[in-house]
Write a protein that holds these residues in place. Structure first.
Motif, PDB file in Angstrom:
ATOM      1  N   ILE A   6       3.988   0.256  -3.211  1.00  0.00           N
ATOM      2  CA  ILE A   6       3.205   0.600  -4.397  1.00  0.00           C
ATOM      3  C   ILE A   6       2.700  -0.657  -5.090  1.00  0.00           C
ATOM      4  O   ILE A   6       1.549  -0.706  -5.550  1.00  0.00           O
ATOM      5  N   ILE A   7       3.521  -1.700  -5.152  1.00  0.00           N
ATOM      6  CA  ILE A   7       3.097  -2.958  -5.776  1.00  0.00           C
ATOM      7  C   ILE A   7       1.908  -3.559  -5.036  1.00  0.00           C
ATOM      8  O   ILE A   7       0.910  -3.954  -5.658  1.00  0.00           O
ATOM      9  N   PHE A   8       1.979  -3.632  -3.707  1.00  0.00           N
ATOM     10  CA  PHE A   8       0.872  -4.195  -2.949  1.00  0.00           C
ATOM     11  C   PHE A   8      -0.369  -3.309  -3.021  1.00  0.00           C
ATOM     12  O   PHE A   8      -1.489  -3.796  -3.006  1.00  0.00           O
ATOM     13  N   LEU A   9      -0.182  -2.003  -3.124  1.00  0.00           N
ATOM     14  CA  LEU A   9      -1.317  -1.106  -3.274  1.00  0.00           C
ATOM     15  C   LEU A   9      -2.016  -1.337  -4.609  1.00  0.00           C
ATOM     16  O   LEU A   9      -3.251  -1.383  -4.670  1.00  0.00           O
ATOM     17  N   VAL A  10      -1.247  -1.522  -5.671  1.00  0.00           N
ATOM     18  CA  VAL A  10      -1.832  -1.810  -6.988  1.00  0.00           C
ATOM     19  C   VAL A  10      -2.548  -3.153  -6.970  1.00  0.00           C
ATOM     20  O   VAL A  10      -3.652  -3.290  -7.524  1.00  0.00           O
ATOM     21  N   ILE A  11      -1.956  -4.147  -6.324  1.00  0.00           N
ATOM     22  CA  ILE A  11      -2.613  -5.453  -6.206  1.00  0.00           C
ATOM     23  C   ILE A  11      -3.941  -5.314  -5.469  1.00  0.00           C
ATOM     24  O   ILE A  11      -4.949  -5.905  -5.856  1.00  0.00           O
ATOM     25  N   ALA A  12      -3.948  -4.509  -4.411  1.00  0.00           N
ATOM     26  CA  ALA A  12      -5.182  -4.302  -3.652  1.00  0.00           C
ATOM     27  C   ALA A  12      -6.244  -3.609  -4.498  1.00  0.00           C
ATOM     28  O   ALA A  12      -7.425  -3.969  -4.438  1.00  0.00           O
ATOM     29  N   PHE A  20     -12.343  -9.413  -5.386  1.00  0.00           N
ATOM     30  CA  PHE A  20     -11.644 -10.349  -4.506  1.00  0.00           C
ATOM     31  C   PHE A  20     -11.350  -9.635  -3.182  1.00  0.00           C
ATOM     32  O   PHE A  20     -10.254  -9.117  -2.963  1.00  0.00           O
ATOM     33  N   THR A  21     -12.321  -9.617  -2.292  1.00  0.00           N
ATOM     34  CA  THR A  21     -12.186  -8.811  -1.079  1.00  0.00           C
ATOM     35  C   THR A  21     -11.110  -9.348  -0.140  1.00  0.00           C
ATOM     36  O   THR A  21     -10.424  -8.560   0.512  1.00  0.00           O
ATOM     37  N   GLY A  22     -10.956 -10.653  -0.060  1.00  0.00           N
ATOM     38  CA  GLY A  22      -9.934 -11.224   0.822  1.00  0.00           C
ATOM     39  C   GLY A  22      -8.536 -10.834   0.386  1.00  0.00           C
ATOM     40  O   GLY A  22      -7.695 -10.454   1.206  1.00  0.00           O
ATOM     41  N   VAL A  23      -8.270 -10.919  -0.909  1.00  0.00           N
ATOM     42  CA  VAL A  23      -6.970 -10.544  -1.447  1.00  0.00           C
ATOM     43  C   VAL A  23      -6.749  -9.043  -1.283  1.00  0.00           C
ATOM     44  O   VAL A  23      -5.654  -8.592  -0.935  1.00  0.00           O
ATOM     45  N   ALA A  27      -3.632  -7.484   0.795  1.00  0.00           N
ATOM     46  CA  ALA A  27      -2.640  -6.672   0.093  1.00  0.00           C
ATOM     47  C   ALA A  27      -2.610  -5.246   0.651  1.00  0.00           C
ATOM     48  O   ALA A  27      -1.536  -4.657   0.795  1.00  0.00           O
ATOM     49  N   ALA A  28      -3.756  -4.701   0.976  1.00  0.00           N
ATOM     50  CA  ALA A  28      -3.799  -3.357   1.548  1.00  0.00           C
ATOM     51  C   ALA A  28      -3.149  -3.337   2.931  1.00  0.00           C
ATOM     52  O   ALA A  28      -2.448  -2.384   3.282  1.00  0.00           O
ATOM     53  N   GLY A  29      -3.362  -4.373   3.705  1.00  0.00           N
ATOM     54  CA  GLY A  29      -2.726  -4.459   5.023  1.00  0.00           C
ATOM     55  C   GLY A  29      -1.218  -4.557   4.924  1.00  0.00           C
ATOM     56  O   GLY A  29      -0.493  -3.898   5.675  1.00  0.00           O
ATOM     57  N   ILE A  30      -0.742  -5.362   4.001  1.00  0.00           N
ATOM     58  CA  ILE A  30       0.699  -5.494   3.800  1.00  0.00           C
ATOM     59  C   ILE A  30       1.288  -4.169   3.331  1.00  0.00           C
ATOM     60  O   ILE A  30       2.346  -3.739   3.812  1.00  0.00           O
ATOM     61  N   ALA A  31       0.609  -3.494   2.413  1.00  0.00           N
ATOM     62  CA  ALA A  31       1.091  -2.199   1.920  1.00  0.00           C
ATOM     63  C   ALA A  31       1.155  -1.174   3.044  1.00  0.00           C
ATOM     64  O   ALA A  31       2.100  -0.382   3.128  1.00  0.00           O
ATOM     65  N   LYS A  32       0.175  -1.207   3.926  1.00  0.00           N
ATOM     66  CA  LYS A  32       0.158  -0.256   5.039  1.00  0.00           C
ATOM     67  C   LYS A  32       1.316  -0.504   6.000  1.00  0.00           C
ATOM     68  O   LYS A  32       1.970   0.435   6.454  1.00  0.00           O
TER      69      LYS A  32
END
Length: 53
Positions: A6-12, A20-23, A27-32
């Protein structure tokens, strides 16, 4: 582990709003990945965690 997803999803999402498309992609990849690991471990605990009476 679900908290990290959930944290990485919010960051994404925040990164996507500010452009910030790179970030966002990272972050979305890490969350997945973390969510997939969470689901696999949850299913394994359901299967192997049953106790026979």
């Amino acid at each position: 582990m679900l908290r990290w997803t959930i944290i990485f999803l919010v960051i994404a999402l925040v990164a996507a709003i500010f452009g910030f498309t790179g970030v966002m992609v990272a972050a979305a990849g890490i969350a997945k990945v973390i969510f997939t690991i969470f689901v696999i471990l949850f299913l394994l605990s359901l299967i192997f965690g049953r106790k026979k009476l």
